[in-house]
Scaffold this motif. Structure first.
Motif, PDB file in Angstrom:
ATOM      1  N   TRP A 217       0.862  -1.204   0.000  1.00  0.00           N
ATOM      2  CA  TRP A 217       0.000   0.000   0.000  1.00  0.00           C
ATOM      3  C   TRP A 217       0.880   1.229   0.000  1.00  0.00           C
ATOM      4  O   TRP A 217       1.954   1.261   0.614  1.00  0.00           O
ATOM      5  N   ARG A 222      -3.356   5.881   0.265  1.00  0.00           N
ATOM      6  CA  ARG A 222      -4.037   4.922   1.139  1.00  0.00           C
ATOM      7  C   ARG A 222      -4.822   3.901   0.312  1.00  0.00           C
ATOM      8  O   ARG A 222      -5.995   3.628   0.559  1.00  0.00           O
ATOM      9  N   SER A 223      -4.118   3.336  -0.663  1.00  0.00           N
ATOM     10  CA  SER A 223      -4.708   2.329  -1.541  1.00  0.00           C
ATOM     11  C   SER A 223      -3.646   1.273  -1.862  1.00  0.00           C
ATOM     12  O   SER A 223      -2.440   1.530  -1.775  1.00  0.00           O
ATOM     13  N   ARG A 224      -4.102   0.112  -2.302  1.00  0.00           N
ATOM     14  CA  ARG A 224      -3.177  -0.968  -2.635  1.00  0.00           C
ATOM     15  C   ARG A 224      -2.541  -0.707  -4.001  1.00  0.00           C
ATOM     16  O   ARG A 224      -3.237  -0.369  -4.966  1.00  0.00           O
TER      17      ARG A 224
END
Length: 790
Positions: A217, A222-224
């Motif tokens: 991440w 705040r994302s994969r």
């Protein structure tokens, strides 16, 4: 304190020695010390250990250990009671300890020193600690498993059972929205076991439990940004099991629960080390989904933690990886994972291990009371606060002898023949050395078992016999005085040592008596007595140390393995006389004939008879010697003053000496009979040699005179003498001898002749071959006739 793995030395400078396990638990040893059972318990605890850091321990076990970024303090958590301890590494001692309400799961250090830290407890609470102590406590919805700190955003990331990562912002003092990880329906996420933050680009990596994958991440969005799936097939083939389950955690249904238990990122920002619950470590490059290195711990246990070792490497090189489960710690090169740089087996189960950056020192938390510390000089130098370790290890390496043939057994040629390995001489299996060979220890054990299958039973029987004899010695029995009471083997050597010691003791006593007598004559009787008493006391106090009473040579007279082989060639070379006597007595030389045996017995009987007479004469001589010796001793009067004579003692000594002279009847006569002056025949036996010569010269000289004496004018005398004279020979005996001589027969030796005809008729066996048995009831006339002279 030193464990050697191949050529790499591992020094245990705290805790139990690596690779060893004590039969006595730590809590029992501490209990003995606390109850002051004596020096034995303290020796069992301290012997063989080095305390690098004082008080480096917990009452029961330790969970996690880390060092501060400034390198001056070490912080660890443990139990029981749950607590945190801080050690000052500059002082090498415990700084303080702080107790908690619940056991610690994981913690991180927020500041460069020990003053600020955040702790994840096993009761779903998060505690913040400052220099003053406990600061604040908060709770999370699920039981936590790991914690990490993102410095740019001041977020504390907490992983738990489930697919959520809780975020606690320490700057704002509140929880932020959690990070929800994608969980596919066919492979749900049971939890997040570990969190890693790459120091180069701050990428977040989460190790999954259940899906066997790692998610990456980006903290900014705040994302994969990536997903890494582990090769389950390769791991299953390596383990040899169709289904991989976490031991002690998974249910009996056997569902496939391969999990990631530890993640470590390298400072270059590209390399990752991923450890699994099956004891495997995989090395990845972030640009490729396939691992470039694969390492198996060998025990099939979950890997506790994995660390990249950077900087300070000497022999290790660059890019070393440390992987540890609860049984073993392995350090290996990322390019050659099949071979280990070093392997360490702790004495107790391992919970966590921490490598001090830029050094060769490892700190470990384990299930024992003592926390272990290992120093590997080949891995890196010692830290600044423990620089003296390098001097200690260098001295130990200089003193230690490196044995090239550590896994080999030295055997002699005889033992090689006994084991049936003599056909290997000249092959690489045997390495010639001195008077024997070096053989592989494994081959030696196998050959010994084949040659003697009952070796273990014999060894066990021997041990049981020794223990029974030791128990029998403790029973009540008659007292045996002397040093020979405990001699079981080499009794001849013990007797010789006793004789030499007794002879030396008598010599020393004579010296002390002589010295005391001189001191008494010069300083008075009282001083003489004091000197003699002092010498005797000194002799009694200072007993000379010999082989019999020296404990270092105790086994020489008790252990049969140290028995002196008197039939060996070495013993014969060192003791030629004794070896010759042993050889004659054992019959190894030629057998004695009947005549020699008879003569030996006659000599023995005659010596017995002479022995009795000599004993009697010896007794008489001893009486006379005693009387004369008594007179000599009576000359000394300890009560007399210097220069004073004792008249009574002197008169008694004179009378005794005169009586001894009169009682001695000695007739000094020559041993050779002399001739008569008038007849020339054997005459007065008491005649002297001069009288005999005079009688020969006064007798009428004949043509057959054997001696001539001429006297010169100045009084000188010249004499010539021929021993083989014929004037005393009996002519009748000569005539009888000539008569006995037969024609054509030559006589020589004692009763031997040559040229005679053999007697007619049958000869007896004794006449044909000579006497083969000794005479019965007869004594040799040549050895038992004694002539009395005088």
């Amino acid at each position: 304190m030193v464990a050697a793995g191949s050529d790499v030395k591992v020094y245990t400078v705290n805790g139990a020695v690596a690779g060893s396990s004590s039969s006595i638990p730590d809590w029992l040893t501490r209990k003995r010390i606390s109850k002051t059972k004596g020096k034995r318990a303290l020796r069992e605890h301290v012997e063989g250990q080095i305390e690098l850091i004082q008080g480096f321990e917990f009452p029961e076990a330790s969970n996690k250990i880390k060092t501060t970024r400034d390198g001056r303090h070490a912080i660890a958590t443990g139990t029981y009671k749950p607590q945190m301890r801080v050690w000052d590494l500059d002082e090498l001692t415990l700084k303080f300890e702080r107790h908690a309400d619940a056991e610690n799961v994981d913690f991180i250090i927020l500041s460069d020193d020990w003053t600020k830290s955040i702790h994840l407890q096993n009761d779903r609470t998060i505690e913040l600690h400052t220099q003053g102590g406990f600061h604040y406590r908060t709770r999370i919805p699920r039981f936590g498993r790991s914690i990490a700190y993102h410095y740019p955003s001041c977020d504390a990331l907490v992983s738990a059972s489930g697919n959520e990562i809780y975020r606690l912002n320490l700057e704002q003092g509140r929880f932020l929205n959690p990070l929800v990880l994608d969980s596919p329906e066919d492979d749900p996420i049971l939890g997040v076991n570990c969190i890693d933050i790459n120091p180069a680009h701050q990428l977040l990596a989460f190790g999954m439990d259940g899906s066997a994958s790692v998610q990456f991440w980006d903290p900014r969005s705040r994302s994969r940004v990536g997903l890494l799936n582990l090769p389950k097939g390769r791991i299953s083939r390596s383990t040899g099991r169709s289904k991989v389950a976490l031991p002690g955690v998974d249910d009996e249904s056997g569902s496939e629960t391969l999990a990631v238990t530890a993640i470590a990122s390298r400072t270059d920002g590209l390399s990752y080390a991923v450890a699994t619950s099956t004891g495997h470590t995989l090395l990845y490059d972030i640009r490729s989904p396939r691992p470039f290195a694969f390492k198996d711990q060998g025990y099939g246990l979950p890997v506790k933690n994995v660390v990249w070792i950077e900087g300070g490497s000497r022999m290790a090189g660059d890019g070393m990886v440390l992987s540890a489960d609860k049984k073993v710690v392995k350090i290996w090169d990322r390019n050659t994972p099949s071979s280990n740089f070093v392997s360490i087996t702790p004495a107790t189960d391992l919970n966590h291990i921490h490598h001090i950056p830029g050094s060769g020192l490892l700190l470990s938390a384990n299930e024992g009371i003592q926390m272990a510390t290992y120093y590997i000089p080949q891995l890196g130098p010692a830290p600044r606060w423990a620089s003296f370790l390098e001097n200690i290890t260098e001295e130990m390496e200089d003193q230690s002898v490196r044995n090239v043939y550590e896994d080999y057994k030295f055997i002699e040629r005889n033992e090689l023949r006994t084991l049936g390995l003599d056909h290997l001489i000249g092959t690489p299996a045997l390495k010639p050395y001195m008077h024997g060979y070096f053989v592989s220890l494994q081959l030696y054990d196998t050959a010994r078992v084949i040659a003697n299958p009952f070796a273990y039973a014999e060894h066990r029987e021997k041990i049981v016999k020794e223990r029974l004899e030791k128990m029998a010695d403790t029973r009540i029995r008659a007292r045996k005085d002397g040093a020979g009471a405990s001699v079981k083997v080499n009794k001849a050597l013990a007797e010789k040592i006793e004789r030499d010691a007794e002879r030396e003791k008598r010599r020393e006593e004579k010296k002390r008596a002589r010295k005391a007598r001189k001191a008494a004559e010069g300083a008075g009787a009282e001083d003489g007595e004091d000197a003699m008493a002092g010498d005797e006391a000194g002799a009694a106090a200072g007993e000379e140390l010999t082989l019999l009473n020296d404990p270092r040579f105790k086994e020489l007279f008790e252990n049969p393995e140290f028995k002196v082989d008197e039939t060996s060639r070495e013993y014969a070379l060192l003791n030629p006389s004794a070896a010759a006597q042993k050889t004659g007595a054992s019959g190894s030389s030629r057998a004695k004939t009947a005549v020699e045996d008879e003569e030996e017995e006659s000599d023995k009987m005659s010596s017995d008879g002479l022995g009795e007479s000599s004993d009697e004469s010896g007794d008489e001589d001893s009486h006379s010697d005693d009387s004369s010796d008594a007179g000599e001793l009576n000359k000394f009067d300890p009560r007399a003053r210097p220069g004073q004579k004792n008249a009574r003692v002197q008169h008694e000594y004179a009378r005794t000496r005169e009586a001894n002279r009169l009682s001695a009847k000695v007739n000094m006569v020559p041993l050779v009979a002399q001739t008569n002056a008038s007849t020339g025949k054997l005459g007065d036996k008491n005649a002297s040699f001069g009288q005999r010569r005079a009688s020969r010269h006064t007798s009428k000289p004949s043509a057959k005179s054997l001696s001539t004496v001429q006297v010169s004018a100045d009084g000188g005398m010249e004499m010539s003498f021929i021993p083989s004279g014929m004037e005393d020979v009996d002519e009748s005996a000569l005539a009888r001898k000539k008569k006995d001589v037969r024609k054509g027969v030559e006589v020589f030796g004692a009763g031997m002749e040559r040229g005679a005809e053999e007697p007619k008729g049958n000869m007896s066996e004794s006449d044909r071959r000579g006497r083969t048995q000794r005479r019965k009831g007869m004594r040799s006339g040549s050895k038992n006739v004694f002539r009395q002279l005088g």
